[in-house]
Design an enzyme around this catalytic site. Structure first.
Site, PDB file in Angstrom:
ATOM      1  N   LYS A  93      12.327  12.617   7.703  1.00  0.00           N
ATOM      2  CA  LYS A  93      12.398  12.139   9.096  1.00  0.00           C
ATOM      3  C   LYS A  93      12.721  13.282  10.052  1.00  0.00           C
ATOM      4  O   LYS A  93      12.199  13.345  11.164  1.00  0.00           O
ATOM      5  CB  LYS A  93      13.448  11.026   9.239  1.00  0.00           C
ATOM      6  CG  LYS A  93      13.102   9.767   8.475  1.00  0.00           C
ATOM      7  CD  LYS A  93      12.182   8.861   9.272  1.00  0.00           C
ATOM      8  CE  LYS A  93      11.388   7.898   8.423  1.00  0.00           C
ATOM      9  NZ  LYS A  93      12.204   6.907   7.716  1.00  0.00           N
ATOM     10  N   LYS A  95       0.171   1.069   4.162  1.00  0.00           N
ATOM     11  CA  LYS A  95       0.172   0.733   5.575  1.00  0.00           C
ATOM     12  C   LYS A  95      -0.393   1.860   6.408  1.00  0.00           C
ATOM     13  O   LYS A  95      -1.100   1.651   7.369  1.00  0.00           O
ATOM     14  CB  LYS A  95       1.609   0.505   6.043  1.00  0.00           C
ATOM     15  CG  LYS A  95       2.108  -0.867   5.808  1.00  0.00           C
ATOM     16  CD  LYS A  95       3.522  -1.008   6.336  1.00  0.00           C
ATOM     17  CE  LYS A  95       4.159  -2.208   5.640  1.00  0.00           C
ATOM     18  NZ  LYS A  95       5.551  -2.363   5.843  1.00  0.00           N
ATOM     19  N   LYS A 133      -3.336   4.223  -3.606  1.00  0.00           N
ATOM     20  CA  LYS A 133      -3.082   2.784  -3.586  1.00  0.00           C
ATOM     21  C   LYS A 133      -3.135   2.276  -2.157  1.00  0.00           C
ATOM     22  O   LYS A 133      -3.146   3.053  -1.209  1.00  0.00           O
ATOM     23  CB  LYS A 133      -1.728   2.493  -4.223  1.00  0.00           C
ATOM     24  CG  LYS A 133      -0.603   3.325  -3.633  1.00  0.00           C
ATOM     25  CD  LYS A 133       0.707   3.021  -4.338  1.00  0.00           C
ATOM     26  CE  LYS A 133       1.820   3.760  -3.645  1.00  0.00           C
ATOM     27  NZ  LYS A 133       3.071   3.127  -3.504  1.00  0.00           N
TER      28      LYS A 133
END
Ligand code: TRP
Length: 335
Positions: free
Chosen positions: A116, A201, A198
């Protein structure tokens, strides 16, 4: 809740982004099975969202959608405690006490924190640093032993165990050690439609089927899945991208349908166009009822409010019991 169940499960659901088939088969389907056997607490992690999304305008529609999607997938708000993190005020108190047991060094070393910081160097706030402490508070507040989470959360969970142990040693036994829990099975990985990786989002949205996708979108995405001219000799080893299409079929298609295409493949007579049409229809039939149910729930604000109130009541009852013990062993009762 009843004590006849096998133990206590707790997990948090992020409220950013739409749910997709990877979430369904990797997580939600397991929650739905757990609710029959375990005492379950499932929480929408709205406070965690503030560490990276300080603008709160999107929170309400996102929280409503996540609740609606989970209920449409089969979570029963009567059977489990389904609630919002910010409605359980006791979370803030436990988070505060746990912060005194969390060291700056270990928090700075956390992988998600470092990621982050790299992604948003302009917003390295203290909430981001103590994200794992807040997550530990969520889990420990409900004194849960089983935490169904993906691999990306294992480090946080290990930190939760450390905080629980530190607390127990310093003040007295209150918290069980929480462990990752996958219903005794390997996590199902749902392959993406582009033949690699896979469903996710954030990465390739065209390779991911969302529970909110309409029928045409699903058909388009499936028909674009990577194939080739097909095998020319019987029993050819299957390339990954074809194995992925079979993998997706196994999730939504009938066993005899899959057997027929497997047989066609082995005989080297398979027609991928037909196979993808079949897969598209089976996916549409799987997703459409969930999507329609989600929409109906999302539009029923009265029902959603009742769900949240009921969930908060259950979660706060057990949280209040935990905090009584916490204050007592910490010696915060002065009279
Ligand atoms: N950090 C989790 C995630 O990003 C969400 C979460 C918040 C959570 N609190 C939790 C998960 C407690 C399990 C238990 O997915």
């Amino acid at each position: 809740m009843e004590n006849r169940k096998k133990g206590r499960v707790m997990s948090g659901i992020r409220s950013t982004g739409f749910l997709h088939l990877g979430n369904y088969f990797g997580a939600i389907r397991n929650y739905v099975r757990m609710q029959e056997e375990y005492d379950c607490f499932f929480m929408v992690a709205d406070i965690h969202t503030l560490t990276t999304h300080p603008d709160t305008k999107e929170l309400k529609p996102n929280v409503h959608r996540v609740l609606a999607e989970n209920i449409a997938c089969g979570l029963d708000p009567e059977k489990v405690a389904l609630y919002c993190q910010s409605h359980v005020f006791e979370t803030a108190e436990l988070y505060l006490y746990l912060n005194m047991l969390a060291y700056k060094g270990e928090l700075e070393k956390t992988t998600t924190f470092k990621d982050k910081v790299r992604q948003h160097p302009e917003n390295v706030n203290a909430g981001l640093l103590t994200y794992p402490v807040l997550m530990a508070a969520d889990i420990l507040l409900q004194r849960a032993s089983y935490v169904p989470v993906g691999k990306d959360q294992e480090q946080h969970l290990e930190m939760s165990r450390n905080f629980a142990n530190r607390f127990n040693h310093r003040y007295g036994e209150v918290f069980p050690e929480p462990y990752a829990f996958n219903f005794g099975e390997d996590l199902v990985k749902v392959p993406g439609l582009d033949g690699s990786g896979k469903m996710s989002k954030s990465e390739n949205q065209n390779a991911t089927i969302f529970l909110a996708d309409d029928d045409e979108t699903i058909r388009k995405k499936v028909m674009k899945a990577k194939t080739d001219a097909g095998p020319t000799t019987p029993n050819t080893p299957m390339p990954d991208y074809i194995a992925n299409i079979f993998g997706l079929m196994k999730l939504v298609s009938a066993p005899e349908v899959i057997a027929r295409y497997e047989n066609d493949y082995n005989q080297a007579v398979i027609r991928y166009g037909d196979m993808k049409k079949q897969l598209a229809e089976d996916m549409v039939n799987f997703v459409a009822p969930i999507r329609e149910k989600t929409e109906a729930i999302r539009n029923d604000e009265v029902y959603l409010r009742r769900v949240m109130e009921l969930g908060a009541e259950k979660a706060r009852k057990s949280a209040a019991e935990t905090m009584e013990k916490v204050r007592e062993v910490m010696g915060l009762k002065y009279y």
